[in-house]
Design an enzyme around this catalytic site. Structure first.
Site, PDB file in Angstrom:
ATOM      1  N   GLU A  74       0.824  -1.216   0.000  1.00  0.00           N
ATOM      2  CA  GLU A  74       0.000   0.000   0.000  1.00  0.00           C
ATOM      3  C   GLU A  74       0.858   1.266   0.000  1.00  0.00           C
ATOM      4  O   GLU A  74       0.414   2.348   0.371  1.00  0.00           O
ATOM      5  CB  GLU A  74      -1.016  -0.057   1.143  1.00  0.00           C
ATOM      6  CG  GLU A  74      -2.174  -0.986   0.751  1.00  0.00           C
ATOM      7  CD  GLU A  74      -3.009  -1.514   1.903  1.00  0.00           C
ATOM      8  OE1 GLU A  74      -2.588  -1.389   3.063  1.00  0.00           O
ATOM      9  OE2 GLU A  74      -4.082  -2.069   1.632  1.00  0.00           O
ATOM     10  N   HIS A  93      -1.962   3.253   8.567  1.00  0.00           N
ATOM     11  CA  HIS A  93      -3.178   2.629   8.005  1.00  0.00           C
ATOM     12  C   HIS A  93      -3.492   1.385   8.833  1.00  0.00           C
ATOM     13  O   HIS A  93      -2.593   0.583   9.115  1.00  0.00           O
ATOM     14  CB  HIS A  93      -2.908   2.255   6.540  1.00  0.00           C
ATOM     15  CG  HIS A  93      -3.908   1.308   5.948  1.00  0.00           C
ATOM     16  ND1 HIS A  93      -5.257   1.562   5.942  1.00  0.00           N
ATOM     17  CD2 HIS A  93      -3.751   0.099   5.345  1.00  0.00           C
ATOM     18  CE1 HIS A  93      -5.886   0.545   5.358  1.00  0.00           C
ATOM     19  NE2 HIS A  93      -4.995  -0.349   4.993  1.00  0.00           N
ATOM     20  N   HIS A  95      -6.642  -1.811   9.793  1.00  0.00           N
ATOM     21  CA  HIS A  95      -7.905  -2.475   9.487  1.00  0.00           C
ATOM     22  C   HIS A  95      -8.671  -2.542  10.814  1.00  0.00           C
ATOM     23  O   HIS A  95      -8.768  -3.602  11.425  1.00  0.00           O
ATOM     24  CB  HIS A  95      -7.663  -3.881   8.932  1.00  0.00           C
ATOM     25  CG  HIS A  95      -7.041  -3.881   7.573  1.00  0.00           C
ATOM     26  ND1 HIS A  95      -6.939  -5.014   6.806  1.00  0.00           N
ATOM     27  CD2 HIS A  95      -6.486  -2.887   6.841  1.00  0.00           C
ATOM     28  CE1 HIS A  95      -6.345  -4.722   5.643  1.00  0.00           C
ATOM     29  NE2 HIS A  95      -6.060  -3.432   5.653  1.00  0.00           N
ATOM     30  N   TYR A 120     -12.432  16.187  20.161  1.00  0.00           N
ATOM     31  CA  TYR A 120     -11.089  15.659  19.887  1.00  0.00           C
ATOM     32  C   TYR A 120     -10.959  15.081  18.482  1.00  0.00           C
ATOM     33  O   TYR A 120      -9.918  15.208  17.844  1.00  0.00           O
ATOM     34  CB  TYR A 120     -10.668  14.666  20.969  1.00  0.00           C
ATOM     35  CG  TYR A 120     -10.479  15.417  22.256  1.00  0.00           C
ATOM     36  CD1 TYR A 120      -9.292  16.087  22.500  1.00  0.00           C
ATOM     37  CD2 TYR A 120     -11.525  15.564  23.163  1.00  0.00           C
ATOM     38  CE1 TYR A 120      -9.132  16.853  23.641  1.00  0.00           C
ATOM     39  CE2 TYR A 120     -11.380  16.323  24.302  1.00  0.00           C
ATOM     40  CZ  TYR A 120     -10.183  16.974  24.540  1.00  0.00           C
ATOM     41  OH  TYR A 120     -10.036  17.746  25.655  1.00  0.00           O
ATOM     42  N   HIS A 160     -12.567  -1.426   4.133  1.00  0.00           N
ATOM     43  CA  HIS A 160     -11.136  -1.717   4.220  1.00  0.00           C
ATOM     44  C   HIS A 160     -10.511  -1.163   5.505  1.00  0.00           C
ATOM     45  O   HIS A 160     -10.195  -1.927   6.417  1.00  0.00           O
ATOM     46  CB  HIS A 160     -10.464  -1.182   2.943  1.00  0.00           C
ATOM     47  CG  HIS A 160      -9.008  -1.445   2.846  1.00  0.00           C
ATOM     48  ND1 HIS A 160      -8.290  -1.278   1.691  1.00  0.00           N
ATOM     49  CD2 HIS A 160      -8.102  -1.837   3.769  1.00  0.00           C
ATOM     50  CE1 HIS A 160      -7.026  -1.578   1.896  1.00  0.00           C
ATOM     51  NE2 HIS A 160      -6.883  -1.912   3.153  1.00  0.00           N
TER      52      HIS A 160
HETATM   53 ZN   LIG Z   1      -5.119  -2.264   4.157  1.00  0.00          ZN
END
Ligand SMILES: [Zn+2]
Length: 215
Positions: A74, A93, A95, A120, A160
């Protein structure tokens, strides 16, 4: 922070996210700028619970892989943030379960993925853009981030997971935790008559904390 300290910080923060179930298996990826303008990136196929500081992918300032294991698939997602946001010092990133769950609901707001529940989330994330589903590793994901022209620090990839850029690796991790916690709150309050922040309260937070807010 020396490169050695940065390598340790990346792996410790990743392990903390993993240990609390914020990403699982070999999901998630993380990167940080180095002092010389290069990047340290989590390698492909690795688990956040077991990143090895010595094996992080190391890029030079020209974007050439110079050391370590091959980087995450990614990578286009990460470079899209660095190329469009001059303030981006790190990208993470995950999940994470509640953010993904919220992205599955048909009435999610594409332009403001998180409802205005707490100050926040507004302070740390600005407005979160919900991007459509892409097949993992599709360079179109990076193109979609570039299409935002650097105006968003946080995006949610539908079905995702979230991607957040921050000034430092710690700030990016704190912000993505805020995204997940707010998504969890949104799910908890779904169907209940929650008093969300008014437009005026949101605007007070933006003004007081000088939040970058893409209208
Ligand atoms: Zn991912």
């Amino acid at each position: 922070m020396s490169e050695r300290q940065l390598r340790e910080a990346i792996c410790q923060l990743a392990k903390s996210l993993y240990d609390r179930g914020l990403t699982h298996g070999s999901t998630g990826n993380i990167s940080s700028r180095t002092e010389d303008g290069g990047l340290l990136v989590s390698p492909t196929g690795t688990s956040f619970g077991r990143l090895d500081p010595a094996r992080l992918s190391r890029f030079d300032a020209k974007g050439r892989l110079i050391d370590g294991d091959p980087p995450t698939k990614e990578m286009p997602l990460h470079t899209a943030f660095y190329d469009t946001r001059s303030t981006a010092g790190a990208v993470v990133h995950l999940h994470s379960c509640h953010s993904v769950a919220l992205s599955l609901l048909p009435d999610s707001d594409v332009d403001s993925f998180l409802p205005p529940l707490t100050p926040y989330a507004i302070m740390q994330l600005g407005r979160v853009k919900l991007l459509p589903f892409f097949v993992p590793g599709d360079p179109a994901m990076g193109e979609a981030v570039r299409g935002l022209a650097g105006k968003r620090a946080a995006v949610m990839l539908a079905n995702h997971g979230p991607v957040v850029a921050g000034k430092t690796v710690e700030a990016a991790c704190n912000a993505i935790e805020e995204l997940e916690a707010t998504a969890r709150l949104a799910l908890m309050m779904r169907g209940l008559p929650a008093r969300v922040l008014s437009a005026e309260q949101v605007s007070q937070v933006i003004t007081k904390f000088d939040v970058e807010w893409d209208k």
